[in-house]
Scaffold this motif. Structure first.
Motif, mmCIF file in Angstrom:
data_model
loop_
_atom_site.group_PDB
_atom_site.id
_atom_site.type_symbol
_atom_site.label_atom_id
_atom_site.label_comp_id
_atom_site.label_asym_id
_atom_site.label_seq_id
_atom_site.Cartn_x
_atom_site.Cartn_y
_atom_site.Cartn_z
ATOM 1 N N PRO A 272 0.858 -1.181 0.000
ATOM 2 C CA PRO A 272 0.000 0.000 0.000
ATOM 3 C C PRO A 272 0.898 1.236 0.000
ATOM 4 O O PRO A 272 1.880 1.287 0.749
ATOM 5 N N ALA A 273 0.581 2.214 -0.855
ATOM 6 C CA ALA A 273 1.484 3.359 -0.974
ATOM 7 C C ALA A 273 0.713 4.594 -1.383
ATOM 8 O O ALA A 273 -0.407 4.517 -1.885
ATOM 9 N N LYS A 274 1.339 5.752 -1.165
ATOM 10 C CA LYS A 274 0.762 7.004 -1.636
ATOM 11 C C LYS A 274 1.903 7.892 -2.089
ATOM 12 O O LYS A 274 2.911 8.015 -1.397
ATOM 13 N N SER A 275 1.710 8.492 -3.264
ATOM 14 C CA SER A 275 2.749 9.373 -3.797
ATOM 15 C C SER A 275 2.286 10.814 -3.756
ATOM 16 O O SER A 275 1.098 11.092 -3.597
ATOM 17 N N GLY A 276 3.241 11.730 -3.914
ATOM 18 C CA GLY A 276 2.915 13.152 -3.989
ATOM 19 C C GLY A 276 3.757 13.817 -5.056
ATOM 20 O O GLY A 276 4.871 13.352 -5.335
ATOM 21 N N VAL A 277 3.235 14.902 -5.649
ATOM 22 C CA VAL A 277 3.991 15.562 -6.722
ATOM 23 C C VAL A 277 5.231 16.298 -6.201
ATOM 24 O O VAL A 277 6.036 16.786 -6.988
ATOM 25 N N GLY A 278 5.407 16.361 -4.885
ATOM 26 C CA GLY A 278 6.651 16.894 -4.335
ATOM 27 C C GLY A 278 7.789 15.898 -4.534
ATOM 28 O O GLY A 278 8.959 16.219 -4.278
ATOM 29 N N GLY A 279 7.476 14.679 -4.974
ATOM 30 C CA GLY A 279 8.511 13.675 -5.222
ATOM 31 C C GLY A 279 8.567 12.589 -4.155
ATOM 32 O O GLY A 279 9.387 11.683 -4.216
ATOM 33 N N GLY A 280 7.688 12.683 -3.162
ATOM 34 C CA GLY A 280 7.710 11.698 -2.080
ATOM 35 C C GLY A 280 6.830 10.504 -2.383
ATOM 36 O O GLY A 280 5.861 10.608 -3.133
ATOM 37 N N ILE A 281 7.187 9.365 -1.799
ATOM 38 C CA ILE A 281 6.298 8.195 -1.782
ATOM 39 C C ILE A 281 6.366 7.607 -0.370
ATOM 40 O O ILE A 281 7.452 7.481 0.213
ATOM 41 N N LEU A 282 5.195 7.289 0.156
ATOM 42 C CA LEU A 282 5.127 6.597 1.439
ATOM 43 C C LEU A 282 4.576 5.198 1.143
ATOM 44 O O LEU A 282 3.598 5.071 0.409
ATOM 45 N N ALA A 283 5.231 4.175 1.665
ATOM 46 C CA ALA A 283 4.736 2.813 1.451
ATOM 47 C C ALA A 283 4.751 2.075 2.787
ATOM 48 O O ALA A 283 5.503 2.439 3.699
ATOM 49 N N VAL A 284 3.904 1.068 2.873
ATOM 50 C CA VAL A 284 3.710 0.375 4.153
ATOM 51 C C VAL A 284 3.746 -1.137 3.915
ATOM 52 O O VAL A 284 3.087 -1.626 2.995
ATOM 53 N N LEU A 285 4.511 -1.842 4.729
ATOM 54 C CA LEU A 285 4.357 -3.291 4.750
ATOM 55 C C LEU A 285 3.646 -3.624 6.056
ATOM 56 O O LEU A 285 4.242 -3.562 7.139
ATOM 57 N N PRO A 286 2.340 -3.906 5.988
ATOM 58 C CA PRO A 286 1.558 -4.058 7.214
ATOM 59 C C PRO A 286 2.204 -5.048 8.180
ATOM 60 O O PRO A 286 2.675 -6.104 7.783
ATOM 61 N N GLY A 287 2.232 -4.648 9.441
ATOM 62 C CA GLY A 287 2.808 -5.506 10.476
ATOM 63 C C GLY A 287 4.315 -5.450 10.525
ATOM 64 O O GLY A 287 4.924 -5.983 11.441
ATOM 65 N N GLN A 288 4.944 -4.810 9.552
ATOM 66 C CA GLN A 288 6.404 -4.875 9.522
ATOM 67 C C GLN A 288 7.111 -3.541 9.394
ATOM 68 O O GLN A 288 7.849 -3.150 10.273
ATOM 69 N N LEU A 289 6.909 -2.817 8.290
ATOM 70 C CA LEU A 289 7.697 -1.591 8.185
ATOM 71 C C LEU A 289 7.065 -0.483 7.373
ATOM 72 O O LEU A 289 6.129 -0.692 6.606
ATOM 73 N N GLY A 290 7.619 0.705 7.589
ATOM 74 C CA GLY A 290 7.227 1.898 6.855
ATOM 75 C C GLY A 290 8.390 2.350 5.991
ATOM 76 O O GLY A 290 9.557 2.227 6.386
ATOM 77 N N ILE A 291 8.066 2.859 4.796
ATOM 78 C CA ILE A 291 9.093 3.261 3.842
ATOM 79 C C ILE A 291 8.813 4.684 3.405
ATOM 80 O O ILE A 291 7.658 5.041 3.154
ATOM 81 N N GLY A 292 9.851 5.511 3.308
ATOM 82 C CA GLY A 292 9.720 6.845 2.730
ATOM 83 C C GLY A 292 10.770 7.009 1.653
ATOM 84 O O GLY A 292 11.938 6.653 1.867
ATOM 85 N N VAL A 293 10.381 7.481 0.481
ATOM 86 C CA VAL A 293 11.348 7.713 -0.597
ATOM 87 C C VAL A 293 11.103 9.109 -1.140
ATOM 88 O O VAL A 293 9.970 9.587 -1.143
ATOM 89 N N PHE A 294 12.158 9.731 -1.638
ATOM 90 C CA PHE A 294 12.002 11.062 -2.217
ATOM 91 C C PHE A 294 12.940 11.239 -3.395
ATOM 92 O O PHE A 294 14.125 10.907 -3.312
ATOM 93 N N SER A 295 12.396 11.707 -4.493
ATOM 94 C CA SER A 295 13.188 12.186 -5.621
ATOM 95 C C SER A 295 12.219 12.945 -6.521
ATOM 96 O O SER A 295 11.137 12.443 -6.828
ATOM 97 N N PRO A 296 12.565 14.180 -6.908
ATOM 98 C CA PRO A 296 11.542 15.066 -7.486
ATOM 99 C C PRO A 296 11.053 14.762 -8.901
ATOM 100 O O PRO A 296 9.960 15.196 -9.245
ATOM 101 N N ARG A 297 11.838 14.054 -9.736
ATOM 102 C CA ARG A 297 11.339 13.889 -11.114
ATOM 103 C C ARG A 297 10.189 12.889 -11.154
ATOM 104 O O ARG A 297 10.296 11.795 -10.596
ATOM 105 N N LEU A 298 9.124 13.257 -11.866
ATOM 106 C CA LEU A 298 7.891 12.468 -11.859
ATOM 107 C C LEU A 298 7.633 11.797 -13.209
ATOM 108 O O LEU A 298 8.009 12.322 -14.256
ATOM 109 N N ASP A 299 6.939 10.679 -13.169
ATOM 110 C CA ASP A 299 6.483 10.035 -14.402
ATOM 111 C C ASP A 299 5.135 10.633 -14.831
ATOM 112 O O ASP A 299 4.639 11.575 -14.202
ATOM 113 N N GLN A 300 4.542 10.038 -15.863
ATOM 114 C CA GLN A 300 3.321 10.654 -16.408
ATOM 115 C C GLN A 300 2.140 10.564 -15.443
ATOM 116 O O GLN A 300 1.165 11.290 -15.592
#
Ligand code: GLN
Length: 482
Positions: A272-300
Motif C-alpha cells: 500500500p502506498a501514496k505518492s505526492g507531486v513533491g517527489g515523495g512516496i510513502l509505502a507500508v508493509l503491514p505488520g512490519q515496516l514503513g518506507i519513505g522515498v524522495f526524488s523530485p522527477r515524476l512520471d506521467q
C-alpha cells in the motif's frame, strides 16, 4: 558496531545506486514553487517494527508532502466522523483516472475515492464543517476560524504520526493558492451537485495547506510505520489511529494510492502506498515496516520515477511484497542464552583447556531462530547480535526450527557473519536442513554445495547441538593464549 548495522545499510546504498542513474521524468512545475527544487535529490528511509530507522541519501532534505497528505486526512476524518458519514460523501473505488481529474461517480455524484483531488477536497471540507452549524458557512469571516482550527488538527495529527513537530512551507502554499484553478474548479463543481460539505474556497485552502506540510523521508517512513504498526507510532508509543481506520486507509491506498498505475503497482511492488507531486512516496508493509522515498522527477502519473524504482527494488531485493506468504516473519528469535546452558562436549581437552572453557562458556551466545526467515525478522537478529557488543566471542545460530530462508535473509546472515568473523567473532550455525544454502546457485538441499568455501575458518556448520557445542568450544579455545 555501526559496521554491523551497515549490513542493512549496504542494501539501502545498493538500492540508492540502482536509482540514482535514472534521469527520466520531470519536476512538477504546475505549482511554480515546486519547479525550483534540485531534481537530482534522492533519499530513502526504512522504519522497522520497533521504530529503528535505516536511511540512505539526502535524508535531511525537506520537501512538501503533497498528495501523500490525502491518506492522512482521510484517516483523520474517518476518526472524527466515523465510516458511515465519510462513506456517504466519498467512495472507495479506484477511478483509473489522473489525480486532478474533474471526476465523480455518475450515479452518486460523490468523488470516487479519497486519493484523487475530488475526494481529498471533500475530506478537507468535512474537516472544516463545524458540527454545530446547521448550514455550511458561506462567508470568509464565518469559515476562517474553522479553517484555522481544522488545519491545527491536521498539523497535530501529521506531527503525531511522524513523531516530531512538522510545519508548513509558506512559499509552496502561496504558490499553489495563486495557481490552483483546477482544484477550485473541482470544489465548485462538487458544490454545484449539492454534495459539498463546506465552502469550496475554504476546502481548497485547507487542502493546499495540508499539501504544503514539509517532511523528510524519515518522517514519511515513521508515518508509514505507524500505519504498519496498527496505528501506534513505534517511536513514541502513542496511538494515533484506531486499527479499523488503519485497515480502511491501507485498503484504499492499495487500490487507489498510485493513481492509474495501481494494478501494475500492486502486482509488482505489492505495498500500500501514496505518492505526492513533491517527489515523495510513502509505502507500508503491514505488520512490519514503513518506507519513505524522495526524488523530485515524476512520471506521467505524477509518481516519482526514482521513488517507484526504489520501491520496486526494495520489494524485490528485500522480499517485501505484502502477499509473500511466510510463517513467523516477525518473531524470528525464539530464545537467546549462553553456553553455560549446554552440556560440555565429550571432546578430549587438556586440563588447561577444560579450565578455560569452564571459566568462559558464558562467552558463547546461542540464538535459536524459528519460522521462515524474511527481511524483518532477520533485521532484528542482526540488531540483536549487534547489541551483544563484545560480550560474546562465539555466536551460535540454531536454525533447526527454521523453514525457508529468503535470499535477502540468507545474504544478511552471511554478510553479518563474514563481517564479525573479520573482527574475531567465531560462528557456529546449526543447520541440519541446509537452510542457509542457496539451492538455486550452489546445489540443492539434497546435494548441498561444499560449505567451507563460502565462509572463512571462523564459521562452522553443525547439524546437531553436540556437534555445535564442540565447534563452539574449539572456536572459543582459539581465542585463548593457552
Ligand atoms: N497539491 C497538489 C494538487 O492538488 C497535490 C497533487 C499530488 O501530489 N498528486 O495538485
Amino acid at each position: 558496531m555501526a559496521a554491523v548495522t551497515s549490513v542493512v545499510e549496504q542494501y539501502l546504498a545498493r538500492i540508492e545506486s540502482g536509482c540514482v542513474p535514472l534521469h527520466e521524468g520531470a519536476v512538477a512545475d504546475y505549482i511554480p514553487e515546486l519547479a525550483s527544487v534540485d531534481p537530482d535529490r534522492f533519499a530513502l528511509s526504512l522504519v522497522v517494527h520497533d521504530g529503528h530507522i535505516y536511511s540512505a541519501g539526502d535524508t535531511t532534505t525537506e520537501f512538501t508532502i503533497q498528495s501523500i497528505s490525502k491518506a492522512l486526512t482521510y484517516a483523520l476524518v474517518l476518526a472524527e466522523y466515523g465510516v458511515q458519514l465519510v462513506d456517504s460523501h466519498i467512495g472507495v473505488e479506484p477511478s483509473g483516472e489522473a489525480f486532478n481529474e474533474v471526476s465523480v461517480d455518475t450515479s452518486s455524484r460523490h468523488p470516487r475515492n479519497p486519493m484523487i483531488n475530488a475526494g481529498a477536497l471533500t475530506a478537507a471540507a468535512l474537516l472544516i464543517r463545524p458540527e454545530t452549524l446547521p448550514d455550511r458557512p458561506t462567508s470568509r469571516e464565518e469559515w476562517a476560524p474553522h479553517l484555522d482550527a481544522a488545519f491545527a488538527r491536521i498539523l497535530d495529527f501529521y506531527s503525531g504520526c511522524a513523531g516530531r513537530r512538522l510545519s508548513m512551507d509558506d512559499a509552496v502554499y502561496r504558490s499553489e493558492m495563486a495557481t490552483g484553478s483546477r482544484n477550485r474548479a473541482i470544489a465548485y463543481m462538487l458544490e454545484s451537485f449539492g454534495v459539498f460539505p463546506s465552502h469550496p474556497q475554504a476546502a481548497v485552502d485547507l487542502y493546499v495547506r495540508q499539501c504544503s506540510i514539509r517532511v523528510t523521508t524519515d518522517d514519511l517512513a515513521v508515518i508509514g510505520s505507524t500505519f504498519a504498526n496498527g496505528g501506534v507510532n513505534p517511536r513514541t508509543g502513542r496511538r494515533m489511529i484506531e486499527g479499523d481506520v488503519v485497515r480502511r486507509v491501507l485498503s484504499v491506498m492499495t487500490t487507489c494510492g498510485m493513481y492509474d498505475g495501481a494494478g501494475d503497482w500492486v502486482t509488482t511492488v505489492g505495498l500500500p502506498a501514496k505518492s505526492g507531486v513533491g517527489g515523495g512516496i510513502l509505502a507500508v508493509l503491514p505488520g512490519q515496516l514503513g518506507i519513505g522515498v524522495f526524488s523530485p522527477r515524476l512520471d506521467q502519473h505524477g509518481n516519482s520515477v526514482r521513488g517507484v524504482r526504489a520501491c520496486r527494488l526494495l520489494s524485490d531485493d528485500l522480499g517485501l511484497h505484502m502477499f509473500t506468504v511466510a510463517r513467523e516473519s516477525r518473531v524470528t528469535i525464539r530464545s537467546v542464552f549462553d553456553g553455560r546452558e549446554w552440556e560440555p562436549s565429550t571432546r578430549d581437552r587438556t586440563a588447561r583447556e577444560a579450565g578455560f572453557l569452564r571459566a568462559h562458556r558464558d562467552r558463547i551466545r546461542v540464538l535459536q531462530l524459528q519460522g521462515d526467515l524474511t527481511f524483518s525478522g532477520v533485521e532484528s537478529v542482526v540488531r540483536r547480535v549487534e547489541s551483544l557488543g563484545d560480550r560474546a566471542d562465539v555466536v551460535v545460530f540454531d536454525m533447526s526450527r527454521v523453514g525457508t530462508v529468503d535470499e535477502v535473509s540468507r545474504r544478511l546472515l552471511i554478510g553479518l557473519m563474514r563481517l564479525r568473523a573479520g573482527d574475531g567473532t567465531g560462528w557456529v550455525v546449526i543447520d541440519p536442513d541446509a537452510a542457509l544454502d542457496p539451492p538455486d546457485r550452489h546445489g540443492t538441499a539434497a546435494a548441498p554445495a561444499p560449505r567451507d568455501d563460502r565462509l572463512d575458518a571462523r564459521v562452522r556448520i553443525a547439524t546437531s547441538v553436540p556437534e555445535a557445542t564442540a565447534a563452539a568450544e574449539d572456536l572459543l579455545l582459539a581465542t585463548a593464549q593457552l
